[in-house]
Design a protein around this motif. Sequence first.
Motif, PDB file in Angstrom:
ATOM      1  N   TYR A   1      16.426  26.023 -25.300  1.00 27.56           N
ATOM      2  CA  TYR A   1      17.538  26.053 -24.342  1.00 27.56           C
ATOM      3  C   TYR A   1      18.535  27.155 -24.715  1.00 27.56           C
ATOM      4  O   TYR A   1      18.958  27.938 -23.868  1.00 27.56           O
TER       5      TYR A   1
ATOM      6  N   PRO B   1      18.291  23.281 -12.208  1.00 24.62           N
ATOM      7  CA  PRO B   1      18.809  21.912 -12.370  1.00 24.62           C
ATOM      8  C   PRO B   1      17.816  20.927 -12.983  1.00 24.62           C
ATOM      9  O   PRO B   1      18.211  20.060 -13.758  1.00 24.62           O
TER      10      PRO B   1
ATOM     11  N   TYR C   1      18.048  20.912 -16.732  1.00 24.24           N
ATOM     12  CA  TYR C   1      19.219  20.156 -17.200  1.00 24.24           C
ATOM     13  C   TYR C   1      18.970  18.655 -17.091  1.00 24.24           C
ATOM     14  O   TYR C   1      19.331  17.898 -17.981  1.00 24.24           O
ATOM     15  N   GLU C   2      18.385  18.255 -15.998  1.00 24.22           N
ATOM     16  CA  GLU C   2      18.111  16.831 -15.789  1.00 24.22           C
ATOM     17  C   GLU C   2      17.226  16.281 -16.904  1.00 24.22           C
ATOM     18  O   GLU C   2      17.515  15.227 -17.487  1.00 24.22           O
TER      19      GLU C   2
ATOM     20  N   LEU D   1      16.743  17.569 -19.949  1.00 23.58           N
ATOM     21  CA  LEU D   1      17.478  17.609 -21.213  1.00 23.58           C
ATOM     22  C   LEU D   1      18.504  16.484 -21.296  1.00 23.58           C
ATOM     23  O   LEU D   1      18.621  15.810 -22.334  1.00 23.58           O
ATOM     24  N   LEU D   2      19.243  16.267 -20.229  1.00 19.47           N
ATOM     25  CA  LEU D   2      20.247  15.190 -20.208  1.00 19.47           C
ATOM     26  C   LEU D   2      19.599  13.830 -20.425  1.00 19.47           C
ATOM     27  O   LEU D   2      20.102  13.008 -21.194  1.00 19.47           O
TER      28      LEU D   2
ATOM     29  N   LEU E   1      25.881  19.502 -22.482  1.00 24.29           N
ATOM     30  CA  LEU E   1      25.081  19.896 -21.314  1.00 24.29           C
ATOM     31  C   LEU E   1      25.856  19.649 -20.024  1.00 24.29           C
ATOM     32  O   LEU E   1      25.801  20.455 -19.092  1.00 24.29           O
TER      33      LEU E   1
ATOM     34  N   ASP F   1      28.161  22.406 -19.460  1.00 27.46           N
ATOM     35  CA  ASP F   1      27.439  23.562 -18.913  1.00 27.46           C
ATOM     36  C   ASP F   1      27.190  23.379 -17.421  1.00 27.46           C
ATOM     37  O   ASP F   1      27.364  24.319 -16.633  1.00 27.46           O
ATOM     38  N   LEU F   2      26.777  22.183 -17.036  1.00 33.85           N
ATOM     39  CA  LEU F   2      26.541  21.903 -15.607  1.00 33.85           C
ATOM     40  C   LEU F   2      27.792  22.193 -14.795  1.00 33.85           C
ATOM     41  O   LEU F   2      27.729  22.792 -13.718  1.00 33.85           O
TER      42      LEU F   2
ATOM     43  N   TYR G   1      28.637  26.043 -14.782  1.00 29.39           N
ATOM     44  CA  TYR G   1      27.747  26.815 -13.913  1.00 29.39           C
ATOM     45  C   TYR G   1      27.715  26.294 -12.477  1.00 29.39           C
ATOM     46  O   TYR G   1      26.986  26.825 -11.644  1.00 29.39           O
TER      47      TYR G   1
ATOM     48  N   MET H   1      26.402  23.654 -11.104  1.00 20.67           N
ATOM     49  CA  MET H   1      25.032  23.293 -10.713  1.00 20.67           C
ATOM     50  C   MET H   1      25.048  22.210  -9.649  1.00 20.67           C
ATOM     51  O   MET H   1      25.886  21.310  -9.698  1.00 20.67           O
TER      52      MET H   1
ATOM     53  N   MET I   1      19.876  13.109 -10.924  1.00 12.29           N
ATOM     54  CA  MET I   1      20.678  13.609 -12.028  1.00 12.29           C
ATOM     55  C   MET I   1      21.993  12.826 -12.125  1.00 12.29           C
ATOM     56  O   MET I   1      22.481  12.544 -13.210  1.00 12.29           O
TER      57      MET I   1
END
Length: 194
Positions: free
Chosen positions: A37, A46, A49-50, A52-53, A68, A71-72, A75, A77, A83
């Motif tokens: 990452y 997205p 991220y989903e 990873l979260l 994270l 970051d979302l 950015y 997102m 999510m």
Amino acid sequence: QVLRRPNAEYSARDKELVAELRRALAVTDLARAATCYRRLCVIPKPDVYEDLLRACTSCGMLGDAFELLRDLETYKMPISPKMRLTLLNLCLRARHWRRVFHYFSELAQQMPKPSASPVIQKAGALILETCALGGEWDAASQMYELLVSLKVCRNNSDAALGEVPDLSFVERATGRALPPEILERLGRELAGRP
């Protein structure tokens, strides 16, 4: 940390890093996934991220999951209902009530008919259950009021007590009963009785 390019397509290197990240997540190697990452040169899509979260939250790595989330937000997102449920679970585990109510409300707004949505019913019941089991009575009251406003649950009339909360939906939605003493205390708290 790599300076990420917004709205860029994955390069061949980034595609390989995303593939490696997904392989790492498949075997719950979060250290390797984090390395991949951090090495990405573009803002991940997205679904990355989903994944990873979800992995961080399920492993109890709440600090990393909140990074994270930052970051979302940075950015900007798009957040899918799936999510949003992951974010709701993260905030619930961290007992971050303001964000729990925020993500739950947003999730309910995405549903055409929240009162009939099994996702909303289960999420609401889990939040109420977590509040009750943790002795978070103010948060439980707030959640119950929100659920009543969404028509997910309702109050019943009792000749002796007046309006009493109907908590039967919690067991129906979660498949488990709250311990009787917790259920009784929750009922008293929600009805505003000592």
